[in-house]
Motif scaffolding. Structure first.
Motif: not given
Lengths: 451, 327
Positions: A341-346
């Protein structure tokens, strides 16, 4: 072109997307549907046959052996285990596979009698790695040896020395080093720098409750044989992972796989470590802690990073994974191909691959569905998925293939985990024992990692 | 001693310490009930058996992307893939049982299954819709090369799913491990549908299993006593426009099975009973009877509901000592 090199160059952004679900805070979410139907495997050319001997047919030896059965051009001609029960199992299993292997109790006899072996795979308790590896290398045979390299740094150094002296190949079993998903994650973090600066890592391996093992009545190994090979008794033979004489405890058995990745991805060895742990739950003869929580500090080229690592033997919840936390995003990775899973900062910049992902969607790759501009709940973001090239082989198969291909063509294929690399990891991991013992912060000097 | 329940059977009273170990695999709960005075010993044995189960799932499940089955399902004609010995063994058994059941058991039924699932289990007016799908179904589309331990496919779009045999096959492999531990007796079940009775509890002829009624979980259909044999049950019915329709497709007609509520099979191995209980849901009674005559170590029971809404219970095959269907 050589196999491993070809596979590496195939590792594109697209296959990363296939291998990991990617979520962003209102930016882009990629859902994967039936990704395995995407790319058909290319027919492999028939490689030159290698003759392999197996030393150690416990749980890990069995895994390696079964992985080998899927690799074209590998013939297992000999198998060895101190426990006749496992030795016989291996002989029977290989016969089913139409490999008629000679079986041995004593690895020295295997090395002496088996002529023309290309390599041995060693999957035995850590304290035997060095004598077995050295004996095989000196017999002119390449070695794939399980990690931890040894339960002592002295043993590790001897292995490095034997390899250098003989010039034979020595691959240590930190198998994530050959896993395309990890190779790609490394590229994303270090080349593309999609996570920004990685300031923290959080790794864990939770496994519920390994019992103190027993054995089928009547299958005990002769006490004299046990002693000859360095075991106190059958009980310790079966439960070697919990005793200092034979192993390195949970940190070496499980932690070393992941702490190895920390140094790899951070491009730095640790500067210090603090740790807490103990035999808190089990009330039996176990010597090593049944839980360890540790914090490593790194001076990376980008600045300080801290990594928390825990290994618990009292819960299996959330199992094993590594979380790389950067200023632009967080990547969660595991050897389990379902976890990624990869989460990106807004406020992170739009990534180049996001464009590519859109294109992929219009290029007939039905597996990928892109939803742009939708605000999604965090449970949706955490889509766990798998697929692509990286999912087509078992985790150990990649590492074994890297080793076998390096034997076939040492000019083109380099080992992903030569002994010097594994030595650095052993230094990082084995030091935790000292931190636990002294209940204090333990520092590393850069020289300690040199061998 | 507490009575333990699971879907197909209820274990009768046993007057001896019983160790219960459970494990999740193959999207199901597997349990081992071992008669053994030493709980640590039994648990070590169970752990080894479950390790074998996990290894099998890793190669046999079509939901595991690196499994042998997934690798086979990704093949195009002309390509082949090298598989683990246990996968080859399971495929050879599946092939044999497909033949013995005259094609009623077929692990390549996937494309038809998906078709019906999407369309609410309604038989299409126009059979031509099914034709293309039926061309992708059939064990003969897999070419198994035992010597080279490799598999190839004769057509693209083959969808192998060992769900109808894998759990039973796994139980048999677990039994192989458990035998080495010389437990007094043990009962294993997998996926709520297949049971293997290893040995017999002291003073008993075997493990007495109670068969649940297909339409009323509270009611019993009777008992069967097993020793070193396996029992499997099949039958998952849904009601469509007042008509009960099975979730099972007859690979030979391409249509869902009608009228049969449940079926059970007893066999020397759980791999066989697992696959045959599915086949018995599909085969007519005379076919089952012929199979049981040719293979006298196999017996079965089917429950049908006729057009007048009457239920018929039919045991088929040779009755073994202590192993009769007591209904």
């Amino acid at each position: 072109m050589e196999n491993m090199t070809r596979k590496k160059s195939n590792v594109s952004r697209r296959s990363f997307i296939q291998g990991l679900a990617v979520g962003g805070a209102g930016l882009a979410t990629v859902n994967l549907v039936g990704a395995q139907t995407l790319a058909a495997p290319t027919p492999e050319e028939k490689p030159a046959e290698l003759k392999i001997g197996m030393i150690g047919i416990g749980g890990q030896g069995r895994t390696l052996m079964m992985n080998c059965t899927k690799i074209p051009g590998i013939r297992i001609v000999a198998a060895c285990d101190l426990w006749p029960r496992k030795k016989d199992w291996a002989g029977k299993a290989l016969k089913k596979f139409k490999h008629n292997a000679n079986t041995y109790v004593d690895y020295r006899e295997l090395l002496e009698k088996e002529k023309g072996l290309d390599a041995v795979l060693i999957a035995t308790p850590d304290f035997l790695h060095e004598p077995m590896t050295t004996a095989a290398l000196e017999a002119g045979i390449h070695v794939y040896c399980e990690k931890e390299m040894s339960n002592t740094l002295e043993g590790c150094r001897k292995m490095v020395a034997s390899q250098r002296k003989t010039g034979k190949l020595l691959q240590i079993g930190h198998q994530r080093r050959s896993n395309p998903r990890y190779l790609l994650a490394d590229k994303i973090i270090n080349k593309d720098k999609y996570l920004g600066r990685v300031t923290h890592i959080n790794g864990q391996w939770n496994r519920c409750k390994p019992p103190f093992e027993t054995w089928p009545k009547g299958t005990e190994i002769d006490q004299k044989v046990l002693e000859e090979f360095g075991y106190v008794n059958m009980e310790q033979f079966r439960n070697w992972r919990w005793f200092r004489k034979y192993g390195g405890g949970l940190m070496a058995d499980l932690g070393s796989h992941q702490i190895d990745i920390f140094s790899w991805f951070l491009r730095a060895n640790p500067k210090s470590v603090i740790a807490s742990g103990g035999v808190d739950y089990y009330d039996d003869k176990r010597e090593f802690p049944d839980n360890v929580m540790s914090i490593y500090e790194y001076d990376t080229p980008q600045g300080v990073s801290r990594a928390f690592y825990q290994v618990l033997s009292t819960t299996s919840f959330d199992s094993y994974r590594e979380k790389f936390m950067g200023t632009n995003g967080t990547l969660i990775l595991s050897e389990d191909p379902k976890v990624g899973f990869m989460f990106k900062e807004p406020d992170a910049p739009r990534l180049a691959w996001e464009e590519e992902a859109e294109q992929v969607d219009t290029m007939g790759a039905k597996a990928i569905e892109l939803k742009i501009g939708q605000s999604r709940q965090s449970k949706d973001q955490k889509t766990e998925s798998m697929g692509g090239d990286a999912a087509k082989k078992k985790p150990h198969q990649w590492h074994l293939e890297n080793f076998f291909n390096a034997i076939r063509d040492p000019e083109k294929v380099k080992l992903t985990c030569p002994p010097e690399v594994a030595y650095e990891t052993a230094v990082s991991v084995l030091k935790v024992e000292k931190a636990l013992e002294t209940n204090s912060k333990v520092t590393f000097s850069p020289d300690e990692f040199k061998v | 001693m507490a009575i333990q329940k699971e879907r197909t059977v209820v274990i009768g009273d046993i007057d001896k310490p019983m160790v219960r170990a459970s494990h999740n695999a193959m999207a199901a709960l597997f349990e081992i009930y071992a008669l053994c005075d030493d709980a640590d010993y039994a648990n070590s044995a169970a752990r080894e058996a479950f390790e074998t189960l996990d290894r099998l799932e890793d190669d046999l499940s079509r939901f595991v992307p690196h499994s042998d089955v997934s690798r086979i399902n990704a093949l195009q004609p002309g390509q082949s893939v090298q598989i683990a010995p246990h996968t080859m063994e399971c495929l050879l058994l599946a092939q044999k049982l497909c033949k013995e059941s005259s094609g009623a058991f077929d692990p390549t039924i996937g494309p038809l299954f998906c078709y019906y699932k999407e369309r609410g289990w309604i038989i299409p007016q126009d059979e031509s819709e099914l034709k293309a799908l039926r061309e992708r179904v059939g064990m003969n589309l897999l070419s198994l090369r035992e010597q080279e331990h490799s598999v190839s496919v004769l057509r693209s779009g083959v969808m192998l799913d060992l769900g109808g045999i894998g759990k039973g096959f796994a139980l048999d492999n677990m039994i192989d491990e458990l035998r080495e531990w010389n437990l007094d007796a043990a009962l294993l079940h997998g996926g709520e549908s297949s049971v293997y009775a290893l040995g017999k509890p002291p003073g008993k002829d075997g493990w007495t299993l109670q068969i649940r009624h297909p339409e009323n979980q509270q009611k019993s259909m009777g008992t069967v006593t097993l020793c070193n044999r396996a029992l499997s049950g099949s039958g998952r019915m849904i009601v469509k426009s007042g008509q009960p329709v099975q979730h099972i497709i007859d690979p030979r007609s391409g249509h869902p099975v009608k009228g049969r509520l449940s079926s059970w099979a007893i066999a020397p191995t759980a791999g066989e009973s697992d696959a045959l209980s599915t086949a018995f849901l599909i085969m007519d009674k005379s076919e089952i009877s012929t199979l049981c005559k040719r293979r006298p170590e196999i017996s079965g029971m089917v429950v049908d509901r006729d057009s007048n809404d009457l239920m018929h219970i039919t045991p088929i095959g040779k009755i073994f000592e202590g192993e009769e269907w007591r209904i």
